[in-house]
Enzyme design. Structure first.
Site, PDB file in Angstrom:
ATOM      1  N   TYR A 160       0.827  -1.220   0.000  1.00 51.76           N
ATOM      2  CA  TYR A 160       0.000   0.000   0.000  1.00 51.76           C
ATOM      3  C   TYR A 160       0.855   1.262   0.000  1.00 51.76           C
ATOM      4  O   TYR A 160       0.479   2.276  -0.590  1.00 51.76           O
ATOM      5  CB  TYR A 160      -1.008  -0.046   1.155  1.00 51.76           C
ATOM      6  CG  TYR A 160      -2.022  -1.136   0.911  1.00 51.76           C
ATOM      7  CD1 TYR A 160      -1.906  -2.387   1.533  1.00 51.76           C
ATOM      8  CD2 TYR A 160      -3.031  -0.965  -0.046  1.00 51.76           C
ATOM      9  CE1 TYR A 160      -2.801  -3.413   1.244  1.00 51.76           C
ATOM     10  CE2 TYR A 160      -3.916  -1.979  -0.342  1.00 51.76           C
ATOM     11  CZ  TYR A 160      -3.797  -3.206   0.293  1.00 51.76           C
ATOM     12  OH  TYR A 160      -4.655  -4.230  -0.025  1.00 51.76           O
ATOM     13  N   ASP A 175      -8.045   5.257  -4.517  1.00 54.66           N
ATOM     14  CA  ASP A 175      -7.266   6.436  -4.915  1.00 54.66           C
ATOM     15  C   ASP A 175      -8.076   7.689  -4.575  1.00 54.66           C
ATOM     16  O   ASP A 175      -9.256   7.613  -4.238  1.00 54.66           O
ATOM     17  CB  ASP A 175      -6.921   6.369  -6.415  1.00 54.66           C
ATOM     18  CG  ASP A 175      -8.146   6.422  -7.328  1.00 54.66           C
ATOM     19  OD1 ASP A 175      -8.314   5.503  -8.157  1.00 54.66           O
ATOM     20  OD2 ASP A 175      -8.943   7.379  -7.218  1.00 54.66           O
ATOM     21  N   HIS A 219     -14.405   0.969  -0.050  1.00 56.96           N
ATOM     22  CA  HIS A 219     -13.305   0.029   0.216  1.00 56.96           C
ATOM     23  C   HIS A 219     -12.133   0.705   0.899  1.00 56.96           C
ATOM     24  O   HIS A 219     -11.029   0.148   0.940  1.00 56.96           O
ATOM     25  CB  HIS A 219     -12.829  -0.619  -1.095  1.00 56.96           C
ATOM     26  CG  HIS A 219     -13.827  -1.609  -1.637  1.00 56.96           C
ATOM     27  ND1 HIS A 219     -13.751  -2.094  -2.924  1.00 56.96           N
ATOM     28  CD2 HIS A 219     -14.921  -2.190  -1.084  1.00 56.96           C
ATOM     29  CE1 HIS A 219     -14.755  -2.941  -3.110  1.00 56.96           C
ATOM     30  NE2 HIS A 219     -15.484  -3.001  -2.013  1.00 56.96           N
ATOM     31  N   GLY A 267     -16.696   1.494 -15.030  1.00 56.17           N
ATOM     32  CA  GLY A 267     -15.345   0.940 -14.900  1.00 56.17           C
ATOM     33  C   GLY A 267     -15.181  -0.089 -13.818  1.00 56.17           C
ATOM     34  O   GLY A 267     -14.167  -0.092 -13.113  1.00 56.17           O
ATOM     35  N   THR A 268     -16.178  -0.972 -13.678  1.00 53.86           N
ATOM     36  CA  THR A 268     -16.011  -2.044 -12.694  1.00 53.86           C
ATOM     37  C   THR A 268     -16.418  -3.376 -13.321  1.00 53.86           C
ATOM     38  O   THR A 268     -17.358  -3.463 -14.104  1.00 53.86           O
ATOM     39  CB  THR A 268     -16.804  -1.773 -11.396  1.00 53.86           C
ATOM     40  OG1 THR A 268     -16.597  -2.844 -10.476  1.00 53.86           O
ATOM     41  CG2 THR A 268     -18.291  -1.589 -11.652  1.00 53.86           C
ATOM     42  N   LEU A 285     -15.179  -0.348 -20.499  1.00 51.41           N
ATOM     43  CA  LEU A 285     -14.368  -0.574 -21.713  1.00 51.41           C
ATOM     44  C   LEU A 285     -14.902  -1.768 -22.504  1.00 51.41           C
ATOM     45  O   LEU A 285     -14.953  -1.786 -23.718  1.00 51.41           O
ATOM     46  CB  LEU A 285     -12.913  -0.829 -21.299  1.00 51.41           C
ATOM     47  CG  LEU A 285     -11.867  -0.774 -22.405  1.00 51.41           C
ATOM     48  CD1 LEU A 285     -11.865   0.601 -23.065  1.00 51.41           C
ATOM     49  CD2 LEU A 285     -10.483  -1.078 -21.855  1.00 51.41           C
TER      50      LEU A 285
HETATM   51  N1  APR Z   1     -12.545   2.897 -19.211  1.00 54.16           N
HETATM   52  C1  APR Z   1     -13.613   2.213 -18.710  1.00 54.16           C
HETATM   53  N2  APR Z   1     -13.509   0.984 -18.139  1.00 54.16           N
HETATM   54  C2  APR Z   1     -12.281   0.441 -18.076  1.00 54.16           C
HETATM   55  C3  APR Z   1     -11.125   1.082 -18.574  1.00 54.16           C
HETATM   56  C4  APR Z   1     -11.300   2.365 -19.169  1.00 54.16           C
HETATM   57  N3  APR Z   1     -10.270   3.058 -19.675  1.00 54.16           N
HETATM   58  N4  APR Z   1     -10.061   0.252 -18.374  1.00 54.16           N
HETATM   59  C5  APR Z   1     -10.539  -0.850 -17.762  1.00 54.16           C
HETATM   60  N5  APR Z   1     -11.873  -0.751 -17.591  1.00 54.16           N
HETATM   61  C6  APR Z   1     -12.780  -1.708 -16.958  1.00 54.16           C
HETATM   62  C7  APR Z   1     -12.483  -3.161 -17.255  1.00 54.16           C
HETATM   63  O1  APR Z   1     -13.179  -3.566 -18.433  1.00 54.16           O
HETATM   64  C8  APR Z   1     -13.050  -3.851 -16.009  1.00 54.16           C
HETATM   65  O2  APR Z   1     -14.430  -4.173 -16.180  1.00 54.16           O
HETATM   66  O3  APR Z   1     -12.604  -1.561 -15.566  1.00 54.16           O
HETATM   67  C9  APR Z   1     -12.927  -2.782 -14.909  1.00 54.16           C
HETATM   68  C10 APR Z   1     -11.823  -3.092 -13.910  1.00 54.16           C
HETATM   69  O4  APR Z   1     -12.188  -4.244 -13.223  1.00 54.16           O
HETATM   70  P1  APR Z   1     -11.339  -4.680 -11.944  1.00 54.16           P
HETATM   71  O5  APR Z   1      -9.878  -4.635 -12.288  1.00 54.16           O
HETATM   72  O6  APR Z   1     -11.937  -5.962 -11.457  1.00 54.16           O
HETATM   73  O7  APR Z   1     -11.587  -3.527 -10.875  1.00 54.16           O
HETATM   74  P2  APR Z   1     -12.860  -3.313  -9.963  1.00 54.16           P
HETATM   75  O8  APR Z   1     -14.090  -3.761 -10.672  1.00 54.16           O
HETATM   76  O9  APR Z   1     -12.793  -1.915  -9.485  1.00 54.16           O
HETATM   77  O10 APR Z   1     -12.568  -4.306  -8.723  1.00 54.16           O
HETATM   78  C11 APR Z   1     -13.507  -4.261  -7.665  1.00 54.16           C
HETATM   79  O11 APR Z   1     -12.106  -5.746  -6.401  1.00 54.16           O
HETATM   80  O12 APR Z   1     -10.020  -6.378  -5.769  1.00 54.16           O
HETATM   81  C12 APR Z   1     -11.130  -5.701  -5.356  1.00 54.16           C
HETATM   82  O13 APR Z   1     -11.191  -4.015  -3.766  1.00 54.16           O
HETATM   83  C13 APR Z   1     -10.817  -4.260  -5.081  1.00 54.16           C
HETATM   84  O14 APR Z   1     -12.241  -2.354  -5.405  1.00 54.16           O
HETATM   85  C14 APR Z   1     -11.707  -3.500  -6.043  1.00 54.16           C
HETATM   86  C15 APR Z   1     -12.788  -4.506  -6.371  1.00 54.16           C
END
Ligand code: APR
Length: 233
Positions: A56, A94, A109, A175-176, A202
């Site tokens: 971290y 962030d 989180h 973006g998740t 994306l």
């Molecule tokens: N614009 C939009 N979406 C995007 C981009 C972009 N430029 N780049 C990547 N993505 C999308 C991907 O397609 C994916 O669906 O962002 C998502 C990222 O997914 P993860 O890496 O799984 O992140 P997240 O969904 O935030 O993870 C959720 O998991 O590990 C835990 O605590 C951690 O908060 C996190 C949680």
């Protein structure tokens, strides 16, 4: 678009990708380089505090090298201009939403820029390295840890999130990957209470089937376009 007054927005790592912060599950994602079990569980912290604190510390230091992108800026503009209820629920740790100017938001989180005392439960802003056994400024126990919600721990402000979802007319996910609950279930709560649901990502995600609409593309393009659209309602 039907009458939209109350908006809940869920953001994930994808909204910060174009700022240069790694996502978790994409190519060269954080979970490609580290096992969750080694850096993001209470057991990992107990087993190897130096490794967890260092993981971290590195991510906290990286924040000084990046800036919010057009997607963070567009959400901050929506936050300023939207006359109804609005809540940005970010899974991200962030500080890019805040630095873009967002106010009506929460970190479910936790936050890299915060330290939590494992003894007295107090948290405080923290911008530098956080070595294990740093004394808590409130109770003096050598128990400050990263203020990050580890897997197996309860996310923050779930009551506030549930209340906002219950009143939502529109739920937008940005973006998740929809891989981690409870956040991945918010779209189903929104559908259940009759809110419209929109996904901006994306690519399509594990949760895409639950959304009325999914728009694919980079957040820095999709989010400003969507904010313009919703402000003209
Ligand atoms: N614009 C939009 N979406 C995007 C981009 C972009 N430029 N780049 C990547 N993505 C999308 C991907 O397609 C994916 O669906 O962002 C998502 C990222 O997914 P993860 O890496 O799984 O992140 P997240 O969904 O935030 O993870 C959720 O998991 O590990 C835990 O605590 C951690 O908060 C996190 C949680």
């Amino acid at each position: 678009m039907p009458d939209i007054r109350n908006i809940v927005i869920l953001t994930g790592a994808g909204i910060s990708a174009e700022s240069g912060l790694a996502t978790f599950r994409g190519p060269d994602g954080l979970w490609e380089g580290h096992r969750v079990e080694d850096v993001c569980t209470p057991e990992a912290l107990a087993r190897n505090p130096a490794l967890v604190h260092r993981f971290y510390d590195e991510r906290r230091a990286k924040l000084t090298e990046v800036t919010p992108n057009a997607a963070h800026a567009a959400l901050a503009e929506l936050d300023r201009a939207w006359p109804g209820e609005l809540l940005i629920v970010t899974q991200n740790v962030d500080d890019l939403h805040e630095r873009a100017g967002a106010n009506r938001m929460l970190h479910m989180h936790g936050e890299l820029m915060s330290a939590l005392c494992a003894a007295c439960g107090t948290s405080k802003p923290w911008h530098d390295a956080l070595p294990p056994e740093t004394p808590c400024p409130f109770c003096n126990a050598p128990a400050l840890r990263p203020d990050i919600v580890f897997f197996g721990e309860m996310p923050y402000e779930m009551d506030r999130i549930d209340a906002a979802l219950r009143d939502a007319d529109l739920f937008v996910s940005i973006g998740t990957s929809g891989a981690v609950y409870p956040a991945a279930g918010f779209v189903q709560t929104a559908r259940h209470i009759g809110a419209r649901t929109l996904e901006l990502n994306l690519d399509s995600s594990a949760g895409s089937i639950y959304f009325d609409e999914t728009r694919t593309g980079p957040a820095s393009v999709l989010v400003p376009d969507w904010v313009k659209e919703v402000l003209q309602l």
